[in-house]
Design a protein around this motif. Structure first.
Motif, PDB file in Angstrom:
ATOM      1  N   LYS A 180      39.853  31.056  44.067  1.00  0.00           N
ATOM      2  CA  LYS A 180      40.056  32.212  43.192  1.00  0.00           C
ATOM      3  C   LYS A 180      38.898  33.199  43.346  1.00  0.00           C
ATOM      4  O   LYS A 180      39.074  34.394  43.195  1.00  0.00           O
ATOM      5  N   ASN A 181      37.713  32.646  43.635  1.00  0.00           N
ATOM      6  CA  ASN A 181      36.559  33.511  43.866  1.00  0.00           C
ATOM      7  C   ASN A 181      36.769  34.429  45.054  1.00  0.00           C
ATOM      8  O   ASN A 181      36.133  35.457  45.196  1.00  0.00           O
ATOM      9  N   LEU A 182      37.663  34.008  45.941  1.00  0.00           N
ATOM     10  CA  LEU A 182      37.961  34.795  47.121  1.00  0.00           C
ATOM     11  C   LEU A 182      39.185  35.677  46.890  1.00  0.00           C
ATOM     12  O   LEU A 182      39.198  36.850  47.237  1.00  0.00           O
ATOM     13  N   ALA A 183      40.210  35.085  46.274  1.00  0.00           N
ATOM     14  CA  ALA A 183      41.516  35.749  46.227  1.00  0.00           C
ATOM     15  C   ALA A 183      41.735  36.581  44.977  1.00  0.00           C
ATOM     16  O   ALA A 183      42.571  37.479  44.982  1.00  0.00           O
ATOM     17  N   CYS A 184      41.017  36.304  43.913  1.00  0.00           N
ATOM     18  CA  CYS A 184      41.339  36.944  42.634  1.00  0.00           C
ATOM     19  C   CYS A 184      40.251  37.892  42.154  1.00  0.00           C
ATOM     20  O   CYS A 184      40.066  38.092  40.956  1.00  0.00           O
TER      21      CYS A 184
END
Ligand SMILES: *[C@@H]1O[C@H](CO)[C@@H](O)[C@H](O)[C@H]1NC(C)=O
Ligand SMILES: *[C@@H]1O[C@H](CO)[C@@H](O)[C@H](O)[C@H]1NC(C)=O
Ligand SMILES: *[C@@H]1O[C@H](CO)[C@@H](O)[C@H](O)[C@H]1NC(C)=O
Length: 271
Positions: A180-184
């Motif tokens: 999520k740190n990457l995608a969100c």
């Protein structure tokens, strides 16, 4: 519930990796394709893509991918957009030089520029907008920020991540990480908002909407602008100046160039 977004991340990563595989892919390019790409670095029409930046990047020997992206995109975004005439010349040269390579590698026929051009003209403005997004709270352009986040998971991006085993291992690292740190991120949400407006297949978008909102929350796809993410692309069109520039050595440049072409595509895929 993470499946769709994992797949997107994995494809994006595979793309970066495969295209950056200098030895396996780029060294197999035909000489006509290489000279067409080389021509872009010095062509006045391609200055709107800041293609010449790769000459100085290559000369500096720096292969830190996020910092290459920062340097390239900072210049690109401060330059006006490419005119239709410039895009046409770029597409004509590349299709003329590289159609056979693309046919051989992917069995896709790009030999007729009039087939490719409408897509380039349609998506170029949105791709440029996404490439020029900046996270104001971190004072970083979104593309390098995303690449840094990716490197935090899989390690430094480079020409070493070449073989299928590495790709699969890295894909597993991404799947096992808190991606999520990457995608969100705020950047990803804003990129999504820009991309969703021009996405060619609304029903496909609707069908992955559930997976995206499961992963990143319902607000991710609400289409609202993120207030902490700004647009750095300057308005107006770049005026072609026909001053000639020296042609430099090509080998490191092909790598940097290919990685960055992949990055822009990957970032689009990420959202
Ligand atoms: C296209 O090719 C011509 C002839 O080689 C060259 O003069 C021109 O600069 C090239 N333009 C671009 C955008 O690559
Ligand atoms: C995706 O879901 C969100 C939240 O439920 C909704 O606001 C949005 O309109 C949906 N988008 C698409 C393309 O279906
Ligand atoms: C987001 O910003 C763009 C560009 O400034 C603007 O055209 C658009 O209307 C905004 N969207 C929303 C939902 O406010």
């Amino acid at each position: 519930m993470f499946r769709a977004s994992s797949k997107v991340l994995v494809s994006a990563f595979a793309l970066v990796t495969v295209v950056s595989a200098q030895d396996s892919i780029l060294s197999t390019l035909s000489t006509t394709c290489v000279s067409a790409l080389k021509g872009l670095l010095v062509a006045p029409e391609a200055q709107c893509l800041n293609a010449g930046a790769f000459l100085s990047i290559a000369a500096s020997g720096n292969i830190d991918v996020p910092s290459i992206a920062t340097k390239w995109l900072t210049g690109l975004c401060a330059t006006g957009s490419c005119s239709t005439a410039s895009l046409t010349t770029i597409v004509q040269n590349v299709t003329a030089g590289c159609a056979q390579d693309v046919k051989t590698a992917f069995n896709i026929d790009i030999s007729d520029p009039s087939v490719i051009l409408p897509y380039v003209e349609q998506y170029y403005p949105s791709v440029r907008q996404i490439a020029c997004l900046k996270d104001d709270s971190a004072n970083t352009l979104c593309v390098p920020q995303t690449l840094t986040n990716l490197q935090n998971i899989i390690g430094p991006l480079g020409t070493d991540d070449l073989n299928m085993d590495t790709i699969l291992a890295d894909a597993q690292k991404i799947a096992a990480s808190d991606y999520k740190n990457l995608a969100c991120t705020s950047c990803a949400k804003q990129a999504y908002s820009v991309a969703a407006k021009v996405f060619p297949d609304p029903s496909l978008l609707a069908s992955v909407n559930g997976s995206i909102t499961d992963t990143c929350g319902a607000s991710f796809t609400d289409g609202q602008n993120v207030t902490t993410v700004s647009q750095t692309a300057v308005n107006g069109q770049f005026e072609v100046k026909t001053t000639s520039r020296a042609v430099a050595g090509f080998s490191p440049i092909t790598t940097a160039g290919a990685i960055l072409v992949a990055i822009s595509s990957a970032f689009t895929l990420l959202v």
